[in-house]
Design a protein around this motif. Structure first.
Motif, PDB file in Angstrom:
ATOM      1  N   MET A  42     -23.493 -11.905  12.112  1.00 34.51           N
ATOM      2  CA  MET A  42     -24.552 -10.876  12.154  1.00 34.51           C
ATOM      3  C   MET A  42     -25.768 -11.396  11.385  1.00 34.51           C
ATOM      4  SD  MET A  42     -24.944  -7.689  13.407  1.00 34.51           S
ATOM      5  CE  MET A  42     -23.229  -7.318  13.763  1.00 34.51           C
ATOM      6  N   ARG A  64     -28.978 -11.784   9.078  1.00 33.97           N
ATOM      7  CA  ARG A  64     -29.411 -11.201   7.806  1.00 33.97           C
ATOM      8  C   ARG A  64     -30.721 -10.478   8.057  1.00 33.97           C
ATOM      9  NH1 ARG A  64     -31.442 -11.945   2.513  1.00 33.97           N
ATOM     10  NH2 ARG A  64     -29.754 -11.920   0.992  1.00 33.97           N
ATOM     11  N   MET A  65     -30.861  -9.262   7.531  1.00 33.62           N
ATOM     12  CA  MET A  65     -32.079  -8.510   7.787  1.00 33.62           C
ATOM     13  C   MET A  65     -33.190  -9.043   6.895  1.00 33.62           C
ATOM     14  SD  MET A  65     -30.594  -4.834   8.713  1.00 33.62           S
ATOM     15  CE  MET A  65     -31.965  -4.585   9.738  1.00 33.62           C
ATOM     16  N   GLN A  67     -26.334  -8.895   3.903  1.00 35.93           N
ATOM     17  CA  GLN A  67     -27.386  -8.615   4.898  1.00 35.93           C
ATOM     18  C   GLN A  67     -28.713  -8.284   4.226  1.00 35.93           C
ATOM     19  OE1 GLN A  67     -26.275  -5.989   8.142  1.00 35.93           O
ATOM     20  NE2 GLN A  67     -24.210  -6.795   8.217  1.00 35.93           N
ATOM     21  N   THR A 113     -19.097  -4.897   9.765  1.00 31.44           N
ATOM     22  CA  THR A 113     -20.409  -5.542   9.714  1.00 31.44           C
ATOM     23  C   THR A 113     -21.363  -4.866  10.695  1.00 31.44           C
ATOM     24  OG1 THR A 113     -19.362  -7.634   9.115  1.00 31.44           O
ATOM     25  CG2 THR A 113     -21.609  -7.766   9.957  1.00 31.44           C
ATOM     26  N   HIS A 138     -24.752  -3.084   9.639  1.00 32.57           N
ATOM     27  CA  HIS A 138     -26.004  -3.588  10.219  1.00 32.57           C
ATOM     28  C   HIS A 138     -26.774  -2.454  10.910  1.00 32.57           C
ATOM     29  CE1 HIS A 138     -28.715  -6.621  11.844  1.00 32.57           C
ATOM     30  NE2 HIS A 138     -28.622  -6.004  13.006  1.00 32.57           N
ATOM     31  N   SER A 139     -26.058  -1.623  11.662  1.00 27.43           N
ATOM     32  CA  SER A 139     -26.711  -0.529  12.400  1.00 27.43           C
ATOM     33  C   SER A 139     -27.382   0.451  11.447  1.00 27.43           C
ATOM     34  CB  SER A 139     -25.677   0.214  13.251  1.00 27.43           C
ATOM     35  OG  SER A 139     -25.109  -0.663  14.181  1.00 27.43           O
ATOM     36  N   GLN A 141     -30.411  -1.172   9.906  1.00 34.73           N
ATOM     37  CA  GLN A 141     -31.474  -1.272  10.918  1.00 34.73           C
ATOM     38  C   GLN A 141     -32.162   0.094  11.097  1.00 34.73           C
ATOM     39  OE1 GLN A 141     -29.986  -2.397  14.809  1.00 34.73           O
ATOM     40  NE2 GLN A 141     -31.392  -4.137  14.829  1.00 34.73           N
TER      41      GLN A 141
END
Ligand code: FMN
Length: 206
Positions: free
Chosen positions: A1, A3-4, A39, A187, A191-192, A195
């Protein structure tokens, strides 16, 4: 996934709703926190049990007001861009610990710079994880929790969620998820939520 990539990190409040030492959900909350940090998020982990809130009682509220720990929960939510709730289910329902803490919070009015409980939660993005030794991982409680947080607290609960089944066999000695698919699912939820929080942050006036 991926990384932001944020100018400022997303602040994620990870809440554990278990009433037990050696909790599988607290272990999952810790694993999810590490994933969120990887993340790029700034994470605070809050074990609701440590707030030691009494069972909601209208007489306590009338005579002493809302107990101070409910204010701590409000402060933690205000400081966060998003909340990740990691909780067991009891008889197909969210735990009394979670419902009681949120019920108390809903009774807290604004005080000084602290908003009312229901103001703190309104529009706040949230994600759901659960863990159980059973085959459904706590899945049955998630719709109730989603409805409760959205309908009563105006939180924006991300559609992506994950219930970790056979959780008593899911972690290695370091508390990491040993199964790749489970780790990917957690994950994905993390992540969602990050985001969504990032998008809402960008859309809101500073
Ligand atoms: C009162 C009670 C009801 C429970 N009901 C369920 C249930 O509906 N579904 C389930 O998967 N596990 C159920 N369990 C088992 C819990 O998933 C298990 O105790 C789990 O370890 C609790 O999470 P924790 O380890 O984070 O405390 C129940 C446990 C208790 C104490």
């Amino acid at each position: 996934m991926r990384r932001m990539n944020h100018a400022a990190p997303v602040h994620l409040l990870v809440i554990s709703g278990s009433s037990r030492t050696g909790s599988l959900n607290l272990t999952l909350a810790r694993a999810a926190s590490r994933i969120a940090e990887a993340q790029g998020a700034a994470v605070r982990l809050l074990d609701l049990r440590l707030l030691r809130l009494p069972i909601y009682d209208g007489d306590i509220e009338a005579s002493q007001g809302v107990p101070a720990p409910a204010g701590e929960l409000i402060d933690a939510i205000v400081a966060a861009d998003a909340v990740l709730l990691v909780t067991p289910e009891y008889n197909g329902f969210p735990t009394p610990l979670v419902i009681n803490a949120f019920d108390w919070m809903s009774r807290a009015g604004a005080s000084g710079t602290r908003p009312a409980g229901l103001q703190a939660t309104a529009g706040k993005p949230a994600g759901l994880l659960s863990a159980s030794p059973g085959p459904l991982g706590g899945l049955r409680s998630m719709n109730y929790l989603r409805q409760y947080l959205q309908m009563a607290f105006a939180m924006i609960v991300h559609p992506r969620q994950f219930a970790l089944s056979r959780a008593n066999q899911a972690f290695d000695a370091a508390g990491e998820l040993s199964d790749d698919k489970a780790r990917e699912a957690v994950t994905g939820v993390v992540h969602s939520v990050l985001q969504l929080a990032t998008a809402l942050k960008a859309a809101r006036p500073a």
